[in-house]
Enzyme design. Structure first.
Site, PDB file in Angstrom:
ATOM      1  N   LYS A 143     -82.504 -16.489 -41.870  1.00 43.70           N
ATOM      2  CA  LYS A 143     -83.252 -15.227 -41.880  1.00 43.70           C
ATOM      3  C   LYS A 143     -84.635 -15.482 -41.303  1.00 43.70           C
ATOM      4  O   LYS A 143     -85.328 -16.403 -41.718  1.00 43.70           O
ATOM      5  CB  LYS A 143     -83.366 -14.696 -43.312  1.00 43.70           C
ATOM      6  CG  LYS A 143     -84.081 -13.359 -43.379  1.00 43.70           C
ATOM      7  CD  LYS A 143     -83.931 -12.705 -44.730  1.00 43.70           C
ATOM      8  CE  LYS A 143     -84.834 -13.346 -45.760  1.00 43.70           C
ATOM      9  NZ  LYS A 143     -84.750 -12.652 -47.049  1.00 43.70           N
ATOM     10  N   ASP A 166     -97.825   1.241 -61.407  1.00 45.01           N
ATOM     11  CA  ASP A 166     -98.220   0.927 -60.030  1.00 45.01           C
ATOM     12  C   ASP A 166     -99.698   1.258 -59.859  1.00 45.01           C
ATOM     13  O   ASP A 166    -100.190   2.189 -60.488  1.00 45.01           O
ATOM     14  CB  ASP A 166     -97.385   1.747 -59.033  1.00 45.01           C
ATOM     15  CG  ASP A 166     -97.398   1.143 -57.633  1.00 45.01           C
ATOM     16  OD1 ASP A 166     -96.342   0.646 -57.189  1.00 45.01           O
ATOM     17  OD2 ASP A 166     -98.458   1.165 -56.983  1.00 45.01           O
TER      18      ASP A 166
END
Lengths: 331, 331
Positions: free
Chosen positions: A71, A164
């Site tokens: 990857k 968040d």
């Protein structure tokens, strides 16, 4: 039989071929093979660029058929602002491990998200209390979404807290996933209270400063530390790391780029204090959770083992369903 | 401007876009940039498989536009016999070095052959006698072909000797290339005599035992040692290496996988005895040939610098000529 070409798969096609449930099984299997010594050690290579960098992860896995995957992920933190491009972009090349033929070239995003969430799910399966019902997700992006989905597959979740720095992001996350997973999700601004009420906590932010304090975490919690995958990232207070039972994906890698490395660097612990690699627990070589009360941290930096396992499923399903574009690049 | 997709290029398309002359210039430029400290150090990663292995080379190059390339090459020596597949197969991913976008995915064979031949050409330009007219090519495969073509671009060759363990291969090579290059080429079975009459000798075989003896080589010869690119390969007698002026592509790499490493291992020389990296000579930091009589060896193991330089030309020409298939993998 000579191969008939290299299969090209887009992100959308990949998303339709792989779900988190199957990916958890595949990733669990990959870690088991690794711990049993049935696979070579995966490798990493990093090349720094001016405004970001490239990371290559490569490994081999014998899944009945021998597969190799590499990857190539680019990570450019200012991409959205500067170019309206994703922060992370990349490609996975899947090759036949027996003869090297390039079987497929795939967009890397979907597999990266799924295989990382799958590692969290597999770790929770072995390390979270079996009766865990409440989870806190720190970081409500793609990785937060898949983490919660993975947890919901392995534990009887009834409530999740969404945290968040961007509160709108947390609210959207809560609205979307509570419908999809049919559990209650509350967006929260007070992390201490949420974590104090949770059996599981996942951190998957790009934070460079620790925000999960030792004092927030109650006994018996399972923490998946997913965000830190480079030297300069940190999500957990080092004293929390040092006082918990630590499980890692790959010890050598976590000791350099994982959240673990901050505690090592501060000499609060040594590598010998790490309890196990996840594969050792899955393979039954070391115990997982041995008491209801212990706090267990899974330090997840991401391995090529996971990429190969996920890419192989995607490839086999694409072949059998006729998905993707077949191109003979060597012609 | 957002990129419009990833360009897919087949071997045939690439062959039509790049010639050895332009590739010599590009590779020369890449080595110069490296020696001038204007590029980061390229990286390598190897993963062994049962019957072969995978080698990844990656690097960044600023060619006006910043490019990154990673090449994933599989090397499976028994492929032809077992699967009717090439020994070496692979893929190059070319990315924008500014934001990581995957600009192109290319078959790797043509670029590997050309950029390796181009390094031989660039090295000969600086290290062979300027009046060199006779060359011996050991190993009459693809790499032998491109090596002779590259040499013919930089030196006034009139005669070449073609040597191969497969004499038919050498005869075919002589017939084909003498027409194409309009020079006399003789296939030979006696390597000693051929080399003894040559100003330049290129070794590009998969040999694991040295066959180019010190006693064959006359003063003033330039030797490009191209075949050895892994620990177990060797083409030159170690005493020949030890008694010659040595230039390498990358010192650290040659010391491990190049023909150089055998002389180091036998303690005939140390790394300090290596005269220069090719880039240092191209950049004028160290002298090239300083006497007519010296024997100079270029140890060529292959670097990502060459891959990026060649892939960037191919990409830019493909874009401007509309070659290749454009696919948005991230969609």
């Amino acid at each position: 039989m000579k191969p008939d070409g290299t299969l090209l798969l887009t992100r959308h096609e990949i998303a339709n071929l792989l779900n988190i449930e199957d990916c958890i099984d595949a990733v669990e299997g990959a870690f088991r093979l690794y711990a049993e010594g049935k696979t070579t050690k995966p490798g990493v290579l990093g090349i720094a660029a001016r405004d970001g960098g490239f990371h290559i992860k490569a490994g081999l896995l014998d899944l009945g058929r021998l597969y190799f995957a590499a990857k190539i992920n680019a990570n450019f933190p200012q991409n959205t602002k500067r170019f309206e491009l994703p922060l992370i972009q990349g490609i996975i090349a899947l090759c036949d491990g027996e003869n090297g033929y390039p079987l497929a070239l795939m967009d890397s995003m979907e597999i990266t998200i799924l295989r990382t969430g799958a590692a969290t799910g597999a770790a929770a399966k072995y390390l979270a209390r079996t009766d865990a019902t409440v989870a806190t997700i720190c970081g409500c992006g793609n990785q937060g979404r898949i983490s919660l989905k993975a947890l919901a597959k392995v534990r009887p979740l009834t409530l999740a807290y969404a945290f968040d720095v961007d509160e709108n992001q947390a609210r959207r996350f809560a609205a979307e996933l509570s419908r999809e997973l049919a559990i209650e999700i509350r967006s929260v601004a007070d992390l201490a209270t949420a974590v104090g009420d949770s059996d599981i906590c996942v951190t998957c932010t790009p934070s460079k400063q620790h925000f999960l304090k030792r004092e927030y975490v109650r006994p018996s919690t399972f923490i998946a530390a997913v965000g830190a995958d480079s030297e300069d990232k940190q999500e957990l207070e080092s004293s929390l790391m040092a006082s918990s039972k630590i499980v890692v994906d790959l010890l050598d890698q976590c000791a350099v780029i994982g959240d673990l490395h901050h505690a090592l660097e501060q000499r609060l612990i040594t590598k010998d204090d790490v309890h196990a690699e996840l594969g050792e627990i899955i393979a039954g070589k070391k115990p997982g959770r041995t008491s209801e009360d212990e706090i267990i941290i899974f330090d997840s930096t991401g391995t090529a083992l996971q990429d190969v396992a996920a890419a192989a499923i995607v490839y086999e399903r694409a072949k059998s369903s006729g998905t993707g574009l077949l191109l003979n690049l060597g012609e």
